[in-house]
Scaffold this motif. Structure first.
Motif, PDB file in Angstrom:
ATOM      1  N   SER A 271     -31.425   6.324  -2.501  1.00 29.30           N
ATOM      2  CA  SER A 271     -32.819   6.538  -2.110  1.00 29.30           C
ATOM      3  C   SER A 271     -33.021   7.986  -1.693  1.00 29.30           C
ATOM      4  O   SER A 271     -32.107   8.644  -1.218  1.00 29.30           O
ATOM      5  CB  SER A 271     -33.208   5.586  -0.981  1.00 29.30           C
ATOM      6  OG  SER A 271     -32.327   5.755   0.095  1.00 29.30           O
ATOM      7  N   GLU A 286     -35.674  -1.181  -2.099  1.00 27.80           N
ATOM      8  CA  GLU A 286     -34.690  -1.407  -3.159  1.00 27.80           C
ATOM      9  C   GLU A 286     -34.087  -0.071  -3.620  1.00 27.80           C
ATOM     10  O   GLU A 286     -34.589   0.985  -3.274  1.00 27.80           O
ATOM     11  CB  GLU A 286     -35.367  -2.149  -4.316  1.00 27.80           C
ATOM     12  CG  GLU A 286     -35.810  -3.548  -3.898  1.00 27.80           C
ATOM     13  CD  GLU A 286     -36.291  -4.392  -5.069  1.00 27.80           C
ATOM     14  OE1 GLU A 286     -36.296  -3.913  -6.215  1.00 27.80           O
ATOM     15  OE2 GLU A 286     -36.675  -5.553  -4.817  1.00 27.80           O
ATOM     16  N   ARG A 304     -40.108  -1.967  -4.402  1.00 32.26           N
ATOM     17  CA  ARG A 304     -39.149  -2.229  -5.462  1.00 32.26           C
ATOM     18  C   ARG A 304     -38.706  -0.923  -6.132  1.00 32.26           C
ATOM     19  O   ARG A 304     -39.323   0.122  -5.966  1.00 32.26           O
ATOM     20  CB  ARG A 304     -39.740  -3.204  -6.477  1.00 32.26           C
ATOM     21  CG  ARG A 304     -40.323  -4.447  -5.819  1.00 32.26           C
ATOM     22  CD  ARG A 304     -40.255  -5.648  -6.704  1.00 32.26           C
ATOM     23  NE  ARG A 304     -38.914  -6.180  -6.678  1.00 32.26           N
ATOM     24  CZ  ARG A 304     -38.625  -7.481  -6.620  1.00 32.26           C
ATOM     25  NH1 ARG A 304     -39.608  -8.374  -6.587  1.00 32.26           N
ATOM     26  NH2 ARG A 304     -37.382  -7.871  -6.606  1.00 32.26           N
ATOM     27  N   SER A 305     -37.650  -1.042  -6.917  1.00 27.70           N
ATOM     28  CA  SER A 305     -36.982   0.139  -7.479  1.00 27.70           C
ATOM     29  C   SER A 305     -37.917   1.060  -8.267  1.00 27.70           C
ATOM     30  O   SER A 305     -38.890   0.613  -8.852  1.00 27.70           O
ATOM     31  CB  SER A 305     -35.869  -0.302  -8.422  1.00 27.70           C
ATOM     32  OG  SER A 305     -34.878  -0.971  -7.683  1.00 27.70           O
ATOM     33  N   TYR A 306     -37.568   2.305  -8.269  1.00 26.12           N
ATOM     34  CA  TYR A 306     -38.210   3.370  -9.070  1.00 26.12           C
ATOM     35  C   TYR A 306     -39.633   3.681  -8.638  1.00 26.12           C
ATOM     36  O   TYR A 306     -40.398   4.276  -9.395  1.00 26.12           O
ATOM     37  CB  TYR A 306     -38.167   3.044 -10.575  1.00 26.12           C
ATOM     38  CG  TYR A 306     -36.783   2.663 -11.015  1.00 26.12           C
ATOM     39  CD1 TYR A 306     -35.748   3.568 -10.918  1.00 26.12           C
ATOM     40  CD2 TYR A 306     -36.505   1.373 -11.462  1.00 26.12           C
ATOM     41  CE1 TYR A 306     -34.463   3.210 -11.252  1.00 26.12           C
ATOM     42  CE2 TYR A 306     -35.218   1.006 -11.807  1.00 26.12           C
ATOM     43  CZ  TYR A 306     -34.200   1.932 -11.702  1.00 26.12           C
ATOM     44  OH  TYR A 306     -32.927   1.580 -12.027  1.00 26.12           O
ATOM     45  N   ASN A 322     -42.042  -2.585  -9.135  1.00 27.58           N
ATOM     46  CA  ASN A 322     -41.285  -1.483  -9.729  1.00 27.58           C
ATOM     47  C   ASN A 322     -42.164  -0.386 -10.332  1.00 27.58           C
ATOM     48  O   ASN A 322     -43.201  -0.664 -10.915  1.00 27.58           O
ATOM     49  CB  ASN A 322     -40.389  -2.013 -10.842  1.00 27.58           C
ATOM     50  CG  ASN A 322     -39.439  -3.063 -10.329  1.00 27.58           C
ATOM     51  OD1 ASN A 322     -39.889  -4.121  -9.868  1.00 27.58           O
ATOM     52  ND2 ASN A 322     -38.168  -2.802 -10.367  1.00 27.58           N
TER      53      ASN A 322
END
Ligand code: UD1
Ligand code: CA
Length: 472
Positions: A271, A286, A304-306, A322
């Protein structure tokens, strides 16, 4: 301990040749802010800006304007002939300027950005307690290569005999494993009276501030060193790789601080979290998320990711799916974003509102519980509560010259693939038929259709086939 007799000098005039960059070293960023701003921030926690002097030289005006708002003072080192030469300019500043110098100087390096305020206060206190002419903050890293080395008078002594730069070690001499951090306290009078005695007869042809140690010792003055609690905080950034190491240390520290406050961060090493970011407890982050600038996120959220969230404020219970990008946006409690929503500056998304796949917003106020779930552009719009914006609906806010506003009342249903040509007002509870191009205001409780009427020709396919039968 009275540490009010200290002025702070930050050496920031160097070019940073080893970075191979066209930008001055101290303006390179780690953790979302320049090296120099990190050092100034640390300095400002222990004294007021009028007691802080930044030595600038290489690209002086650029550096000055980048940090001017901090209120610190500047001393120009027009030619950069070494750290000792840098301090000679500080002496000249006081002797020619008529300003009385502070009794002690705390000297910081503009490229040692992780230094903690507690360490600086402890260093000042140690300097006063030891009644030293010079006090060096040192460290014992696993690999001392590249740093100046501190030689104690004997292994157990607090007193220092000299500092030897890496480049000036005799061939085959590994040097001491105690490094000079580039951070020192001086009795100003002792420093100033020795600066003119520095020589540039060394491997770099520069005037080394570090040579002051041996000069003071030769005069019978007391030079001491104290080892920093953590090695990381005194690491310097001379190359991009070193800088990225410091960046990783700083981001990871920010992540750990949040985790200590009850935030769950999966794979924190992935992160990118700026040090000023605030996150409430029980929020889950995430892997591969970026939280930048002055972002504040409430509790019980999931990011969430990205997703990349910059200078934005999110309430509690927000779900960011995401791949969302948020920039200067405000998001109410229990809102749901993404995947792949793009909230541009001025997006104010209300409580429990939904923005879905490939929805872009800009300067939009969206009311409570309103939804735009798929493929929309909503710009310069005021959208009420409980509005449903169908897939592909678009506000046409720009006429090629000016931007115009679309106002949508509460409970409006905007059919899929509608184009709303601003300036436009749609009254409460109105319905816009799917596929409409709406150019005129729609009163409350009305249905607006702005599309051509459908024509259906029964049996047309069979007739055409018969007419165009291929020849045998
Ligand atoms: C310096 C120390 C070294 C120490 C290391 C810690 C000297 C001679 N060496 O080496 O003992 O281990 O820091 O990081 O001091 N600067 C100026 N004017 C100049 C030259 C430099 O203001 O003429 C500034 C730079 O912008 C930088 C700081 O001083 O912020 C340190 O200079 P740098 O060239 O990076 O010194 P190092 O080789 O790292
Ligand atoms: Ca350096």
């Amino acid at each position: 301990m009275d540490t009010s007799s200290f002025g702070i000098v930050i050496m920031a005039a160097g070019k940073g040749t080893r970075l191979k960059s066209k930008h001055p070293k101290v303006l390179h960023e780690i953790g979302g802010r320049s090296l120099l701003l990190h050092v100034i921030a640390a300095a400002k926690t222990i004294t007021t800006p009028e007691h802080i002097y930044c030595i600038i030289g290489h690209e002086a005006e650029r550096v000055r304007s980048a940090v001017e708002s901090t209120g610190v003072g500047f001393v120009l080192q027009a030619e950069q002939r070494g750290t000792g030469h840098a301090l000679q300019q500080v002496k000249a500043h006081f002797t020619t300027g008529g300003e009385a110098p502070p009794e002690h100087l705390l000297v910081l390096s503009g490229d040692v950005p992780l230094i903690r305020p507690e360490t600086l206060s402890a260093l000042e206190a140690f300097h006063l307690k030891e009644k030293a002419a010079m006090t060096i903050l040192s460290a014992i890293p696993s690999d001392p290569t590249g740093y100046g080395r501190v030689n104690r008078t004997n292994t157990l002594a607090v007193e220092v005999a000299s500092i030897v730069e890496q480049k000036d070690l005799k061939p085959g001499d590994p040097g001491s494993n105690e490094i000079n951090s580039g951070i020192y306290c001086f009795q100003t009078a002792a420093l100033f009276s020795n600066l003119d005695r520095l020589s540039s007869q060394n491997a770099s042809g520069e005037f080394y501030l570090t040579d002051i140690a041996a000069l003071l010792v030769a005069e019978g003055q007391r030079v001491v060193a104290t080892v920093a609690e953590s090695v990381d905080e005194v690491l310097g950034a001379n190359t991009i790789a070193e800088m990225m190491h410091l960046d990783a240390v700083m981001r990871l520290t920010a992540a750990h601080k949040l985790m200590a406050q009850g935030v769950t961060i999966f794979r924190p090493e992935t992160s990118v979290i700026d040090s000023g970011v605030e996150v409430g407890p029980d929020t889950i982050i995430e892997p591969f998320v970026q939280l930048l600038g002055n972002t504040r996120i409430g509790q019980d959220c999931r990011i969430r990711s990205y997703s990349v969230i910059q200078n934005s404020v999110l309430g509690d219970n927000v779900l960011v799916r995401n791949g969302c990008i948020l920039d200067e946006a405000t998001v109410g409690n229990a809102a749901l974003l993404g995947p792949y929503s793009h909230l541009r500056p001025g997006s104010e998304i209300g409580e429990a509102a939904h923005l879905g796949n490939f929805v872009e917003t800009k300067k939009v106020r969206m009311g409570r519980g309103s939804k735009a779930n798929h493929l929309s552009y909503l710009g310069d719009a005021v959208i009420g509560a409980g509005v449903n914006v169908g897939a592909g609906a678009i506000t046409c806010n720009y006429d090629g010259v000016h931007k115009h506003t679309t106002t949508i009342g509460d409970g409006v249903f905007v059919g899929s693939d509608s184009t709303l040509v601003a300036p436009l007002t749609i009254g409460d509870r109105a319905y816009i038929a799917a596929g409409s191009c709406i150019t005129e205001d729609v009163p409350a409780d009305s249905l607006a259709l702005g599309r051509s009427r459908q024509t259906t020709k029964p049996g047309w396919v069979a007739e055409r086939k018969a007419k165009t039968k291929p020849k045998e």
